[in-house]
Design a protein around this motif. Sequence first.
Motif, PDB file in Angstrom:
ATOM      1  N   ARG A  59       0.836  -1.205   0.000  1.00  0.00           N
ATOM      2  CA  ARG A  59       0.000   0.000   0.000  1.00  0.00           C
ATOM      3  C   ARG A  59       0.870   1.255   0.000  1.00  0.00           C
ATOM      4  NH1 ARG A  59      -5.240   1.578   0.096  1.00  0.00           N
ATOM      5  NH2 ARG A  59      -5.667   3.419   1.339  1.00  0.00           N
ATOM      6  N   ALA A  60       1.910   1.244   0.824  1.00  0.00           N
ATOM      7  CA  ALA A  60       2.825   2.397   0.856  1.00  0.00           C
ATOM      8  C   ALA A  60       3.526   2.559  -0.489  1.00  0.00           C
ATOM      9  CB  ALA A  60       3.849   2.223   1.971  1.00  0.00           C
ATOM     10  N   ALA A  61       3.951   1.449  -1.089  1.00  0.00           N
ATOM     11  CA  ALA A  61       4.640   1.516  -2.386  1.00  0.00           C
ATOM     12  C   ALA A  61       3.731   2.098  -3.459  1.00  0.00           C
ATOM     13  CB  ALA A  61       5.133   0.123  -2.789  1.00  0.00           C
ATOM     14  N   VAL A  62       2.467   1.691  -3.451  1.00  0.00           N
ATOM     15  CA  VAL A  62       1.517   2.211  -4.442  1.00  0.00           C
ATOM     16  C   VAL A  62       1.282   3.705  -4.219  1.00  0.00           C
ATOM     17  CG1 VAL A  62      -0.915   2.124  -5.162  1.00  0.00           C
ATOM     18  CG2 VAL A  62       0.389  -0.001  -4.886  1.00  0.00           C
ATOM     19  N   ARG A  63       1.123   4.104  -2.969  1.00  0.00           N
ATOM     20  CA  ARG A  63       0.875   5.517  -2.668  1.00  0.00           C
ATOM     21  C   ARG A  63       2.069   6.391  -3.047  1.00  0.00           C
ATOM     22  NH1 ARG A  63      -3.630   6.717   0.258  1.00  0.00           N
ATOM     23  NH2 ARG A  63      -2.723   8.584   1.163  1.00  0.00           N
ATOM     24  N   LEU A  64       3.271   5.832  -2.935  1.00  0.00           N
ATOM     25  CA  LEU A  64       4.469   6.598  -3.279  1.00  0.00           C
ATOM     26  C   LEU A  64       4.747   6.592  -4.772  1.00  0.00           C
ATOM     27  CD1 LEU A  64       6.664   5.542  -0.290  1.00  0.00           C
ATOM     28  CD2 LEU A  64       5.851   7.850  -0.779  1.00  0.00           C
ATOM     29  N   GLY A  65       4.108   5.695  -5.495  1.00  0.00           N
ATOM     30  CA  GLY A  65       4.231   5.659  -6.946  1.00  0.00           C
ATOM     31  C   GLY A  65       5.661   5.590  -7.427  1.00  0.00           C
ATOM     32  N   GLN A  66       6.037   6.571  -8.204  1.00  0.00           N
ATOM     33  CA  GLN A  66       7.366   6.594  -8.822  1.00  0.00           C
ATOM     34  C   GLN A  66       8.359   7.437  -8.032  1.00  0.00           C
ATOM     35  OE1 GLN A  66       8.176   4.646 -11.419  1.00  0.00           O
ATOM     36  NE2 GLN A  66       6.106   3.850 -11.195  1.00  0.00           N
ATOM     37  N   ALA A  67       8.120   7.607  -6.743  1.00  0.00           N
ATOM     38  CA  ALA A  67       9.064   8.366  -5.921  1.00  0.00           C
ATOM     39  C   ALA A  67      10.437   7.696  -5.962  1.00  0.00           C
ATOM     40  CB  ALA A  67       8.569   8.442  -4.472  1.00  0.00           C
ATOM     41  N   ARG A  68      11.451   8.469  -5.700  1.00  0.00           N
ATOM     42  CA  ARG A  68      12.810   7.932  -5.710  1.00  0.00           C
ATOM     43  C   ARG A  68      12.962   6.850  -4.645  1.00  0.00           C
ATOM     44  NH1 ARG A  68      16.915  11.233  -8.047  1.00  0.00           N
ATOM     45  NH2 ARG A  68      18.291  10.440  -6.423  1.00  0.00           N
ATOM     46  N   ALA A  69      13.825   5.882  -4.926  1.00  0.00           N
ATOM     47  CA  ALA A  69      14.047   4.757  -4.017  1.00  0.00           C
ATOM     48  C   ALA A  69      14.482   5.225  -2.633  1.00  0.00           C
ATOM     49  CB  ALA A  69      15.065   3.793  -4.604  1.00  0.00           C
ATOM     50  N   ILE A  70      15.195   6.334  -2.561  1.00  0.00           N
ATOM     51  CA  ILE A  70      15.680   6.842  -1.278  1.00  0.00           C
ATOM     52  C   ILE A  70      14.516   7.189  -0.343  1.00  0.00           C
ATOM     53  CG2 ILE A  70      15.883   9.275  -1.944  1.00  0.00           C
ATOM     54  CD1 ILE A  70      18.533   7.444   0.079  1.00  0.00           C
ATOM     55  N   ALA A  71      13.369   7.504  -0.898  1.00  0.00           N
ATOM     56  CA  ALA A  71      12.164   7.769  -0.095  1.00  0.00           C
ATOM     57  C   ALA A  71      11.272   6.541  -0.026  1.00  0.00           C
ATOM     58  CB  ALA A  71      11.383   8.933  -0.699  1.00  0.00           C
ATOM     59  N   ARG A  72      11.164   5.831  -1.123  1.00  0.00           N
ATOM     60  CA  ARG A  72      10.231   4.705  -1.225  1.00  0.00           C
ATOM     61  C   ARG A  72      10.630   3.531  -0.324  1.00  0.00           C
ATOM     62  NH1 ARG A  72      10.787   4.220  -6.358  1.00  0.00           N
ATOM     63  NH2 ARG A  72      11.835   2.215  -6.303  1.00  0.00           N
ATOM     64  N   VAL A  73      11.892   3.162  -0.327  1.00  0.00           N
ATOM     65  CA  VAL A  73      12.320   1.982   0.432  1.00  0.00           C
ATOM     66  C   VAL A  73      12.135   2.177   1.937  1.00  0.00           C
ATOM     67  CG1 VAL A  73      14.276   0.494   0.996  1.00  0.00           C
ATOM     68  CG2 VAL A  73      13.804   1.092  -1.386  1.00  0.00           C
ATOM     69  N   PRO A  74      12.626   3.278   2.536  1.00  0.00           N
ATOM     70  CA  PRO A  74      12.386   3.442   3.976  1.00  0.00           C
ATOM     71  C   PRO A  74      10.903   3.546   4.336  1.00  0.00           C
ATOM     72  CG  PRO A  74      14.086   4.956   3.232  1.00  0.00           C
ATOM     73  CD  PRO A  74      13.494   4.331   2.009  1.00  0.00           C
ATOM     74  N   ALA A  75      10.116   4.163   3.469  1.00  0.00           N
ATOM     75  CA  ALA A  75       8.687   4.290   3.756  1.00  0.00           C
ATOM     76  C   ALA A  75       7.991   2.938   3.723  1.00  0.00           C
ATOM     77  CB  ALA A  75       8.027   5.242   2.757  1.00  0.00           C
ATOM     78  N   THR A  76       8.334   2.106   2.748  1.00  0.00           N
ATOM     79  CA  THR A  76       7.702   0.785   2.696  1.00  0.00           C
ATOM     80  C   THR A  76       8.212  -0.098   3.830  1.00  0.00           C
ATOM     81  OG1 THR A  76       9.309   0.009   1.059  1.00  0.00           O
ATOM     82  CG2 THR A  76       7.199   0.829   0.220  1.00  0.00           C
ATOM     83  N   LEU A  77       9.467   0.057   4.203  1.00  0.00           N
ATOM     84  CA  LEU A  77       9.996  -0.701   5.341  1.00  0.00           C
ATOM     85  C   LEU A  77       9.276  -0.297   6.623  1.00  0.00           C
ATOM     86  CD1 LEU A  77      12.021  -2.729   6.473  1.00  0.00           C
ATOM     87  CD2 LEU A  77      13.675  -0.867   6.625  1.00  0.00           C
ATOM     88  N   ALA A  78       9.065   0.999   6.813  1.00  0.00           N
ATOM     89  CA  ALA A  78       8.343   1.474   7.996  1.00  0.00           C
ATOM     90  C   ALA A  78       6.903   0.975   7.992  1.00  0.00           C
ATOM     91  CB  ALA A  78       8.381   3.003   8.060  1.00  0.00           C
ATOM     92  N   ALA A  79       6.247   0.995   6.833  1.00  0.00           N
ATOM     93  CA  ALA A  79       4.863   0.503   6.745  1.00  0.00           C
ATOM     94  C   ALA A  79       4.799  -0.982   7.062  1.00  0.00           C
ATOM     95  CB  ALA A  79       4.296   0.781   5.347  1.00  0.00           C
ATOM     96  N   ALA A  80       5.754  -1.744   6.554  1.00  0.00           N
ATOM     97  CA  ALA A  80       5.783  -3.184   6.842  1.00  0.00           C
ATOM     98  C   ALA A  80       6.006  -3.416   8.333  1.00  0.00           C
ATOM     99  CB  ALA A  80       6.881  -3.858   6.024  1.00  0.00           C
ATOM    100  N   PHE A  81       6.945  -2.699   8.914  1.00  0.00           N
ATOM    101  CA  PHE A  81       7.269  -2.853  10.331  1.00  0.00           C
ATOM    102  C   PHE A  81       6.067  -2.526  11.211  1.00  0.00           C
ATOM    103  CE2 PHE A  81       8.909  -1.135  14.343  1.00  0.00           C
ATOM    104  CZ  PHE A  81       9.696  -2.193  14.773  1.00  0.00           C
ATOM    105  N   LEU A  82       5.425  -1.389  10.950  1.00  0.00           N
ATOM    106  CA  LEU A  82       4.274  -0.986  11.769  1.00  0.00           C
ATOM    107  C   LEU A  82       3.090  -1.932  11.582  1.00  0.00           C
ATOM    108  CD1 LEU A  82       4.531   2.870  11.336  1.00  0.00           C
ATOM    109  CD2 LEU A  82       5.091   1.519  13.371  1.00  0.00           C
ATOM    110  N   SER A  83       2.876  -2.397  10.365  1.00  0.00           N
ATOM    111  CA  SER A  83       1.787  -3.358  10.110  1.00  0.00           C
ATOM    112  C   SER A  83       2.043  -4.656  10.858  1.00  0.00           C
ATOM    113  CB  SER A  83       1.665  -3.642   8.611  1.00  0.00           C
ATOM    114  OG  SER A  83       1.378  -2.460   7.907  1.00  0.00           O
ATOM    115  N   PHE A  84       3.278  -5.148  10.797  1.00  0.00           N
ATOM    116  CA  PHE A  84       3.659  -6.371  11.495  1.00  0.00           C
ATOM    117  C   PHE A  84       3.455  -6.203  12.999  1.00  0.00           C
ATOM    118  CE2 PHE A  84       6.655  -9.159  13.625  1.00  0.00           C
ATOM    119  CZ  PHE A  84       6.483 -10.364  12.960  1.00  0.00           C
ATOM    120  N   LYS A  85       3.963  -5.106  13.551  1.00  0.00           N
ATOM    121  CA  LYS A  85       3.866  -4.869  14.995  1.00  0.00           C
ATOM    122  C   LYS A  85       2.422  -4.756  15.459  1.00  0.00           C
ATOM    123  CE  LYS A  85       7.639  -4.392  17.290  1.00  0.00           C
ATOM    124  NZ  LYS A  85       8.082  -5.448  18.205  1.00  0.00           N
TER     125      LYS A  85
END
Length: 143
Positions: A59-85
Motif C-alpha cells: 500500500r505504501a509503495a503504491v501511494r508513493l508511486g514513482q518516488a525515488r528509491a531513497i524515499a520509497r524503500v524506507p517508507a515501505t519498510l516502515a509501513a511493513a514494520f508498523l503493520s507487522f507490529k
Amino acid sequence: AFAAHYFNRRDGVLLMLLCWATNQAIGFGLMHYPVEFTSIAWSPGLLLAAITALLGARRAAVRLGQARAIARVPATLAAAFLSFKAVVLVFALALGGVTTTLSPYYSGVQMVTDSVFVAAFLALHAGLRRLGAPAAPVAQRAA
C-alpha cells in the motif's frame, strides 16, 4: 518491503508463507520450541503479521508511486514494520508478551535486522540485474 516492490501480491503472499513455514520448521524442529498452547497459538499470528506487513508495504509503495528509491524503500519498510507490529500486538494482548512486543530495545533490534535484510536483498537484486538477470514485467509487478 522488498517483496512489496518486486513481487505481485500472490507471489508476495506465497513468499511470506514460505518464510513463515521455514521459521516454524527451524523453531520447532531445530530449536525445539515447546509444543504447548501459547507457542502453537503464536504460529498463525506470525503468519498473519507477515502477510499484513507485505500488504502494508505494498500500500505504501503504491501511494508513493514513482518516488525515488531513497524515499520509497524506507517508507515501505516502515509501513511493513508498523503493520507487522500491530498484528503482533493484538496477539500479544491475547497470548501475553505485550511488554516484549512494545519494548524499544527489541523493536529497535527488529528494525535494524529488517533494514539489513532489505538492504542485502536490494544489493543482491542490483547485482543480479547488472549480471543480466531479467526484471519482472511491469504488469506482473503491479498485480
